[in-house]
Design a protein around this motif. Sequence first.
Motif, PDB file in Angstrom:
ATOM      1  N   GLY A 141      29.262  41.166  34.846  1.00  0.00           N
ATOM      2  CA  GLY A 141      30.538  41.573  35.599  1.00  0.00           C
ATOM      3  C   GLY A 141      30.427  43.178  36.189  1.00  0.00           C
ATOM      4  O   GLY A 141      29.499  43.881  35.830  1.00  0.00           O
ATOM      5  N   GLU A 142      31.375  43.219  37.109  1.00  0.00           N
ATOM      6  CA  GLU A 142      31.329  44.684  37.696  1.00  0.00           C
ATOM      7  C   GLU A 142      32.322  45.318  36.985  1.00  0.00           C
ATOM      8  O   GLU A 142      33.478  44.916  36.991  1.00  0.00           O
ATOM      9  CB  GLU A 142      31.541  44.657  39.183  1.00  0.00           C
ATOM     10  N   VAL A 143      32.109  46.349  35.935  1.00  0.00           N
ATOM     11  CA  VAL A 143      32.879  47.147  35.268  1.00  0.00           C
ATOM     12  C   VAL A 143      33.905  48.199  36.054  1.00  0.00           C
ATOM     13  O   VAL A 143      33.160  48.825  36.816  1.00  0.00           O
ATOM     14  CB  VAL A 143      32.308  47.699  34.076  1.00  0.00           C
ATOM     15  N   LEU A 144      35.073  48.151  35.850  1.00  0.00           N
ATOM     16  CA  LEU A 144      36.045  49.092  36.422  1.00  0.00           C
ATOM     17  C   LEU A 144      36.690  49.775  35.444  1.00  0.00           C
ATOM     18  O   LEU A 144      37.671  49.013  34.870  1.00  0.00           O
ATOM     19  CB  LEU A 144      36.891  48.591  37.755  1.00  0.00           C
ATOM     20  N   LEU A 161      35.466  40.984  38.291  1.00  0.00           N
ATOM     21  CA  LEU A 161      35.690  42.521  37.893  1.00  0.00           C
ATOM     22  C   LEU A 161      36.341  42.617  36.523  1.00  0.00           C
ATOM     23  O   LEU A 161      37.193  41.985  36.168  1.00  0.00           O
ATOM     24  CB  LEU A 161      36.763  42.836  39.143  1.00  0.00           C
ATOM     25  N   VAL A 162      35.656  43.355  35.710  1.00  0.00           N
ATOM     26  CA  VAL A 162      35.880  43.679  34.400  1.00  0.00           C
ATOM     27  C   VAL A 162      36.624  44.943  34.080  1.00  0.00           C
ATOM     28  O   VAL A 162      36.232  45.820  34.474  1.00  0.00           O
ATOM     29  CB  VAL A 162      34.713  43.500  33.357  1.00  0.00           C
ATOM     30  N   SER A 203      40.183  42.306  30.788  1.00  0.00           N
ATOM     31  CA  SER A 203      41.018  41.420  31.825  1.00  0.00           C
ATOM     32  C   SER A 203      39.973  41.227  32.796  1.00  0.00           C
ATOM     33  O   SER A 203      39.333  42.252  33.579  1.00  0.00           O
ATOM     34  CB  SER A 203      42.364  41.999  32.497  1.00  0.00           C
ATOM     35  N   LEU A 204      39.324  40.164  33.043  1.00  0.00           N
ATOM     36  CA  LEU A 204      38.404  39.779  33.730  1.00  0.00           C
ATOM     37  C   LEU A 204      39.066  39.111  35.016  1.00  0.00           C
ATOM     38  O   LEU A 204      39.819  38.137  35.129  1.00  0.00           O
ATOM     39  CB  LEU A 204      37.479  38.759  33.361  1.00  0.00           C
ATOM     40  N   VAL A 205      38.836  39.788  36.262  1.00  0.00           N
ATOM     41  CA  VAL A 205      39.463  39.271  37.706  1.00  0.00           C
ATOM     42  C   VAL A 205      38.949  39.143  38.741  1.00  0.00           C
ATOM     43  O   VAL A 205      37.731  39.661  38.767  1.00  0.00           O
ATOM     44  CB  VAL A 205      40.723  40.081  37.713  1.00  0.00           C
ATOM     45  N   GLU A 206      39.123  38.522  39.879  1.00  0.00           N
ATOM     46  CA  GLU A 206      38.477  38.475  41.179  1.00  0.00           C
ATOM     47  C   GLU A 206      39.432  39.247  42.189  1.00  0.00           C
ATOM     48  O   GLU A 206      40.647  38.893  42.098  1.00  0.00           O
ATOM     49  CB  GLU A 206      38.345  36.913  41.525  1.00  0.00           C
ATOM     50  N   ILE A 251      44.697  40.108  43.535  1.00  0.00           N
ATOM     51  CA  ILE A 251      44.151  40.249  42.356  1.00  0.00           C
ATOM     52  C   ILE A 251      44.153  38.986  41.635  1.00  0.00           C
ATOM     53  O   ILE A 251      45.220  38.616  41.415  1.00  0.00           O
ATOM     54  CB  ILE A 251      44.449  41.581  41.442  1.00  0.00           C
ATOM     55  N   LYS A 252      43.258  38.328  41.313  1.00  0.00           N
ATOM     56  CA  LYS A 252      43.330  36.754  40.925  1.00  0.00           C
ATOM     57  C   LYS A 252      42.817  36.973  39.447  1.00  0.00           C
ATOM     58  O   LYS A 252      41.617  36.943  39.053  1.00  0.00           O
ATOM     59  CB  LYS A 252      42.705  35.715  41.701  1.00  0.00           C
ATOM     60  N   PRO A 253      43.411  36.543  38.387  1.00  0.00           N
ATOM     61  CA  PRO A 253      43.200  36.780  37.120  1.00  0.00           C
ATOM     62  C   PRO A 253      42.372  35.417  36.628  1.00  0.00           C
ATOM     63  O   PRO A 253      42.677  34.242  37.103  1.00  0.00           O
ATOM     64  CB  PRO A 253      44.287  36.870  35.997  1.00  0.00           C
ATOM     65  N   MET A 254      41.247  35.663  35.933  1.00  0.00           N
ATOM     66  CA  MET A 254      40.100  34.779  35.826  1.00  0.00           C
ATOM     67  C   MET A 254      40.094  34.379  34.284  1.00  0.00           C
ATOM     68  O   MET A 254      40.074  33.286  33.821  1.00  0.00           O
ATOM     69  CB  MET A 254      38.749  35.161  36.284  1.00  0.00           C
ATOM     70  N   GLN A 255      39.629  35.443  33.229  1.00  0.00           N
ATOM     71  CA  GLN A 255      39.647  35.235  32.083  1.00  0.00           C
ATOM     72  C   GLN A 255      40.139  36.662  31.271  1.00  0.00           C
ATOM     73  O   GLN A 255      40.397  37.645  31.662  1.00  0.00           O
ATOM     74  CB  GLN A 255      37.913  35.364  31.767  1.00  0.00           C
TER      75      GLN A 255
END
Length: 374
Positions: free
Chosen positions: A46-49, A90-91, A326-329, A351-355
Amino acid sequence: MDDVTRRAMLWGAGASVAATGLVQEAAARTAAFGPDDPYDLVVRGGEVLDPSQNLRGRRDIGIRNAAIVAVEPEIPAARGTQVLDAAGQLVLPGLVDFHAHVLPGGGIGLSGDELVPYTGMLNIDHARVDAAAKMLAENPDVLLGIKVRESLDVVGSNGLEPLKRAIAAAERSGVEGARVMCHIGNAPGNLSELLDLLRPGDVLTHAYSGAGNNTVVNGKVLDAAMAAKKRGVLIDVGHGGGSFDFTVCEAALQQGFTPDIISSDVHAVSVNTPGKPFLPWVMSKFLGLGMPLEQVVTLATAAPAQAIGKVPKLGTLQIGAPADLSLVEIVEGPVDFVDTRQNQRKGQRYIKPMQTVKAGRPFGRPYPQPFAWP
């Protein structure tokens, strides 16, 4: 040797072996983390932010004992007892919703405030300063302070007296840093007088409400609102089902009256309103208002975590932080937003929550070593 004595000896021996095993396992899990030891969970690709450490980029995250122990360019999948694929996502640090009503079995449906018309709670004698102070003093590990709803339909003719009593209770408790959260929205009297009562560290929630008295009047932020922010009063969004007005917020942002915390105020009623006050969606509205992604993430992670002040490194992905992610797109493309006054705005991404990972466990996924009955 009789059967009772034999059973006692066997039980004692078994208990001793079990206790030894538990001690050995505990020692193994608390010993220094070696370079080849496995992680409980690896979040890969993932891309960590994490604005708290000015970090944005492709990273893998290693988790052990419900804590973040590694943030590296790459961690082999074989190192993880369990692996979570975050490719294309996005992590973020686990989102911290500072203002939400999530008490199981309770919630907003049967709150004391909603029962006011039926229980006579407009009697100010029920706002007992000493009782509230005692409750706070006895539970400082779980309570942050006192909340008061300064709305005309709640406080009636009592004006600012409930707020004054809430502040007195916080101070009388003796708990260092005890806050008062003040709900506004059709607040009684002069809103500037209310704002002037708030202390540094107190929280003004529903700051962009648009319901009755506003922090913005005729397009201008109240001087008292700006002064409150400057002296350290925390400005909380608290979107909810009736407490966010684009026209108020836009004027406020343009004049520097920006939020310190983005929160949802999600509850049993607001959850079904057109404004959709889920935290990622509320965050998305601020993206649409021009706020940078890094700032939006900060206001929903590190900032509320700091205001809570109970758990070190909460709201971050720093080494040693709680393993909440929180993993999002970030979904690009036209999107429609609506506030709680039916004002509509166009956006270009959301922002779309994924996991979700909580305490090192992916939500909704089985444990790496499932429970079994022998």
